[in-house]
Each structure stands twice: as C-alpha cells, then as structure tokens.
Design a protein around this motif. Structure first.
Motif, short mmCIF file in Angstrom:
data_model
loop_
_atom_site.label_atom_id
_atom_site.label_comp_id
_atom_site.label_asym_id
_atom_site.label_seq_id
_atom_site.Cartn_x
_atom_site.Cartn_y
_atom_site.Cartn_z
N GLY A 108 -7.55 -6.79 -3.16
CA GLY A 108 -7.08 -5.54 -3.76
C GLY A 108 -6.53 -5.76 -5.15
O GLY A 108 -5.74 -6.69 -5.37
N GLU A 109 -6.95 -4.91 -6.09
CA GLU A 109 -6.50 -5.04 -7.47
C GLU A 109 -5.27 -4.18 -7.76
O GLU A 109 -4.60 -4.40 -8.76
N ARG A 110 -5.00 -3.20 -6.91
CA ARG A 110 -3.82 -2.35 -7.09
C ARG A 110 -3.00 -2.38 -5.81
O ARG A 110 -3.51 -2.72 -4.74
N ALA A 111 -1.75 -1.99 -5.95
CA ALA A 111 -0.86 -2.02 -4.79
C ALA A 111 -1.40 -1.15 -3.66
O ALA A 111 -1.36 -1.54 -2.48
N SER A 112 -1.90 0.03 -4.00
CA SER A 112 -2.37 0.95 -2.96
C SER A 112 -3.64 0.46 -2.28
O SER A 112 -4.04 1.00 -1.25
N GLN A 113 -4.29 -0.56 -2.84
CA GLN A 113 -5.54 -1.09 -2.28
C GLN A 113 -5.34 -2.40 -1.53
O GLN A 113 -6.30 -2.93 -0.97
N MET A 114 -4.14 -2.94 -1.53
CA MET A 114 -3.95 -4.28 -0.95
C MET A 114 -4.27 -4.31 0.54
O MET A 114 -3.84 -3.45 1.30
N GLN A 115 -5.04 -5.31 0.93
CA GLN A 115 -5.40 -5.56 2.33
C GLN A 115 -5.21 -7.03 2.65
O GLN A 115 -5.44 -7.91 1.80
N MET A 116 -4.81 -7.32 3.89
CA MET A 116 -4.82 -8.71 4.34
C MET A 116 -6.20 -9.00 4.92
O MET A 116 -6.65 -8.31 5.85
N ASP A 166 4.93 4.03 -15.65
CA ASP A 166 5.48 2.67 -15.87
C ASP A 166 5.78 1.97 -14.55
O ASP A 166 5.48 0.78 -14.39
N ALA A 167 6.39 2.70 -13.62
CA ALA A 167 6.72 2.09 -12.32
C ALA A 167 5.46 1.70 -11.57
O ALA A 167 5.39 0.61 -10.97
N LEU A 168 4.44 2.56 -11.60
CA LEU A 168 3.19 2.26 -10.91
C LEU A 168 2.50 1.06 -11.54
O LEU A 168 1.97 0.20 -10.83
N ALA A 169 2.51 1.01 -12.87
CA ALA A 169 1.90 -0.13 -13.56
C ALA A 169 2.62 -1.43 -13.18
O ALA A 169 1.97 -2.47 -12.96
N ALA A 170 3.95 -1.38 -13.09
CA ALA A 170 4.72 -2.58 -12.74
C ALA A 170 4.41 -3.02 -11.31
O ALA A 170 4.23 -4.23 -11.05
N VAL A 171 4.32 -2.08 -10.38
CA VAL A 171 4.02 -2.42 -8.99
C VAL A 171 2.58 -2.91 -8.85
O VAL A 171 2.31 -3.88 -8.12
N ASP A 172 1.66 -2.28 -9.55
CA ASP A 172 0.27 -2.74 -9.50
C ASP A 172 0.12 -4.15 -10.07
O ASP A 172 -0.62 -4.98 -9.53
N ARG A 176 0.83 -1.21 0.00
CA ARG A 176 0.00 0.00 0.00
C ARG A 176 0.86 1.26 0.00
O ARG A 176 0.59 2.23 -0.72
N SER A 177 1.90 1.25 0.83
CA SER A 177 2.77 2.42 0.92
C SER A 177 3.49 2.68 -0.40
O SER A 177 3.57 3.84 -0.86
N THR A 178 3.98 1.62 -1.02
CA THR A 178 4.68 1.78 -2.30
C THR A 178 3.73 2.30 -3.37
O THR A 178 4.06 3.26 -4.10
N GLY A 179 2.57 1.69 -3.48
CA GLY A 179 1.60 2.14 -4.48
C GLY A 179 1.12 3.56 -4.23
O GLY A 179 1.02 4.37 -5.16
N SER A 180 0.85 3.88 -2.97
CA SER A 180 0.38 5.22 -2.63
C SER A 180 1.45 6.27 -2.90
O SER A 180 1.15 7.39 -3.35
N SER A 181 2.72 5.93 -2.64
CA SER A 181 3.81 6.87 -2.90
C SER A 181 3.92 7.18 -4.39
O SER A 181 4.13 8.34 -4.79
N LEU A 182 3.77 6.17 -5.22
CA LEU A 182 3.84 6.39 -6.67
C LEU A 182 2.61 7.17 -7.16
O LEU A 182 2.74 8.03 -8.03
#
Length: 447
Positions: free
Chosen positions: A325-333, A288-294, A147-153
């Motif tokens: 979660g479908e994106r990095a910034s949305q990931m939840q356990m 590109d970086a966000l797409a790769a992380v997502d 989440r932190s990585t996706g949100s930062s991007l």
C-alpha cells in the motif's frame, strides 16, 4: 374654525401613523433583523393673517414626513466583521477536532508500539511459533489502524468539499436576494414603511452573508448595496439588481479557493473571514495531516519490507513483504504465515535473531511513533490557539451586537410610553375637531 378642523385632522392623521409605527415596533420586538422605527413629524406652516404681526407664518398642524429606522451603518459593519471573524475561527475548530479524532481514535500510536514490542518477543525466542503468531496479529491490527486513520482523513476532506459547496450555494442565493432587494429599493419611496422593511431585509441578508465570507459593502442614496466578496479589493458579488455566482474548488495539490463568476468574468475572492474562509483553512489542515499520515505509512511499509527482505524465515527462504500500500488508507498486511517472519540473518539458521533485531533498530531510526506524536501535538497546539482566539472573538461579537441592539433594538418599556403619549395626542387632536365642530354648529344655530 376651518383652520381648527384642519389642524385637528392633521393631528389625528399624524398620531394615527405614529401609533401604527409604535405598534409595529411592539409586535416585532422579537423578530430577527427588525430595526426599531419612528414616525418622523414636522410642523405644517402656511401664510396667514396674524393678529399682532400682520401677514405672518401661522401654524397649520402636523404631518408625518416618513418612517425612520434606528440603524447605523458603522455598527452594522462592526457586527458583520465580528460575525465573519468568529465564523472562520469556529469553523476551523470543527475541522481541527475532526483531525484530532482521525489521528487518535484508531489508536495508531498504540498499534505501532504493539507491533515493535511483538518483534522484541520474537527476538527473545525466534524458533517459537506463538510469539510469531502474536506479531502477525499485531501487524494486521496495525494495518487496519493505518487504514482507519487514512480513511477518516479522506472522509473529512470529502465532507469539507461537500460542506464548502453548500456554503458557496448559500452565498450565491443570498447574493441573489440582495439583488432583489436592490431592485425593490429602486421602486420604493424614501421614508416609507416599505423602504424600511426592504432595508431590514437587506441588512439581514448581509448579516447571513458575512457569516459565510467577509464583505465590503457600499450603499447608494437609495440604500442599495454593492457587495464585494473577501475585501475592498475583492470581486464584485452584487451590483444593482445583478448578482454573481460563487464556487468552491480544490486544485491538484489540494489547495482550496473561492471564486466569483459575474458578468462573464471569474475572479478569486480573497476570503479572510466567514465559514468559507474557515473551510479553506480546514482543507489546508486536513490535506497536510493526510499527507503526513500517508508519508508515514509509505515510509513504514518500505522500511519494514526492506528489513524483512534482508533476513530469512524459518524455512531458510528470503523474507517476503510484510505490508503493501502506498497510502495509509490502502495499507494491507500481505504476510500470512507466522513462519514467514524473517527473524534470522541470512544463513544464520532458524534460531538466530539478527534480522529481527534490525527491526528494533528501525523503530528508533525510522521514528514512526515520534512522527505520529508530533503530528498529534501540532494539531492539539493549533486547537488550543484557536480556542483562545475564539473566546476573544466571541467577546468582540457580543460587544458589537450589544452596541447595535442599544440603537436599533426595540425596548418595550419605551414603546409602551410612546404608545400612551401618541394615544393621548390622538385623543387631544380628536377633541380639537370636536370643539371646532361644536363651535361651527353654535354659529350656525345663531343664524
């Protein structure tokens, strides 16, 4: 005697103007954008009776014909090009560094490794609850890191949009300034101090514009600038006293572009230099970086959930989802109970570790850690390459500025010499007037 008076008076006027110009140079030696000026002088001639040559052209003094700027359009263009190239690279580096921070500051690679290592501890003793609790904690930390990585991007992309919008507004304002200068030049006499000041302002504004986007500039005989954004084939941004409006936008795929609206038409500016070009580069890199992380996050969620669904938990029930979660910034356990980890193969019992072993195999087949390391490496290589280019461009910019400064900069030592020279000429001209006056008075006294 009247000729002597006229000659002396012309010298006083001319050297007074030269002294004024030299004083302006000295006072403005530290003023940004000021170009050294010189008072242009010429001999005043007229028909008169020569003693030896008869009816000949005799000297009648000196006059100032105008104020000249020590400027060169080619050196100005070289500085603008160097500024545009350096600004693009420097801006691009800022966002490459931002990407590197987003990819590394949350320690996503360490969290991935910790999650899979915790799975190995569960495989060693599937019936123990302590290793399961540790694995659940690592899963929670991993989700937070994603989440932190996706949100930062995503935040970097939002900041890029905001900064690019402000840069486009600044370019619009500078273009309007050039249009006003053009209007002023239309009303100003050639060779005047007012024209010199307007030309200084024109070049200063063009310099600031080139830091935002590369320009193609053409001048007319009055010094008015026609400015195209991007290149010689780019849209006309300033023509006469009319300026266009610059905007920044991104399409649905995230690609950025710079557009110029003028005279009811809109055209894309092919930005090859300046801050805006660097921001366009930055957008492409961040997207590109966000797409790769997502993609990495989505693949991880689907793959881990699939492994989990293939086994049984400690109660013998099919494993539920680990993550959502479908994106990095949305990931939840979403797995809340350590006993819910499906370590056993279907029907094998709580002490079996067949399914958790499949998670270890997924670590290799999915290549999640390797994909993240590759992304970090690609960005790091881009940073190194840009820094090498930036060093070369800084040297080119320094050289271009030095070449321009050698011509147009104010040298206080030279100006001090000119000041004394013009002062002496002024005093000599005053002395000519004095001598002529004394001679005329002496003739009058004789009468």
């Amino acid at each position: 005697m009247s000729n002597m008076l006229a000659i002396g008076a012309s010298g006083v006027r001319a050297y007074q103007g030269a002294l004024t110009t030299t004083s302006e140079n000295i006072v403005n030696a530290g003023t940004a954008g000021y170009v050294r000026r010189t008072a242009q002088q010429r001999e005043v001639t007229g028909a008169g009776a020569g003693l030896l040559t008869g009816n000949a052209i005799a000297g009648s003094g000196v006059a100032i014909t105008g104020v000249a700027r020590a400027a060169d359009m080619f050196r100005e263009a070289a500085v603008r090009t160097a500024e545009a190239d350096a600004a693009r690279t420097d801006t691009g580096l800022v966002w490459l560094d931002r990407i590197e921070g987003a990819l590394t500051m949350s320690a996503l690679d360490d969290r991935l490794a910790a999650f899979f290592n915790a799975g190995q501890a569960v495989a060693a003793d599937p019936s123990a609850t302590a290793p399961r609790a540790v694995m659940l904690e690592q899963a929670s930390a991993l989700a937070a890191s994603f989440r932190s990585t996706g949100s930062s991007l995503e935040a970097a992309l939002a900041d890029l949009d905001a900064e690019a919008g402000l840069a486009a507004q600044s370019l619009t304002s500078l273009a309007a300034g050039i249009a006003r200068v053009n209007a002023g030049l239309s009303r100003t006499s050639a060779g005047s101090a007012g024209q010199a000041s307007l030309l200084d302002e024109r070049d200063r504004l063009l310099g600031e514009m080139s830091a935002l986007i590369d320009l193609d500039v053409q001048y007319d005989t009055a010094g008015r600038a026609s400015v195209r954004a991007g290149s010689a084939g780019g849209p006309l941004l300033v023509a006469g006293d009319q300026a266009g409006n610059v905007t920044f936008a991104r399409n649905a795929e995230g690609a950025a572009s710079i557009s110029v609206q003028r005279a009811g038409q809109t055209a894309v500016a092919p930005a090859n230099g300046g801050k805006l070009a660097g921001l366009v580069d930055g957008v492409a890199r961040v997207v590109d970086a966000l797409a790769a992380v997502d993609t990495l996050a989505a693949d991880f969620v689907v793959s881990v959930n699939a492994v989990q669904a293939g086994g049984e938990d400690m109660a013998g029930a099919p494993g539920g989802d680990w993550f959502a979660g479908e994106r990095a910034s949305q990931m939840q356990m979403v797995l809340g109970d350590p006993r819910g980890i499906a370590a056993a193969s279907a029907g094998a019992g709580a002490r079996d570790n067949g399914n958790i072993a499949a998670l270890a195999a997924l670590r290799d087949s999915g290549g999640f850690e390797d994909r993240l390391v590759e992304q970090v490496g690609v960005n790091a290589a881009a940073i190194d390459g840009r820094r090498v280019v930036a060093q070369a461009q800084d040297a080119i910019r320094t050289s271009a500025l030095a070449a321009r400064g050698a011509l147009s900069g104010v040298n206080l030592d030279e100006e001090a010499v000119d000041l004394m020279r013009f002062q002496q000429a002024y005093q000599a001209s005053s002395r000519v007037i004095q001598i002529a006056s004394e001679a005329i008075q002496s003739i009058l006294d004789i009468r």
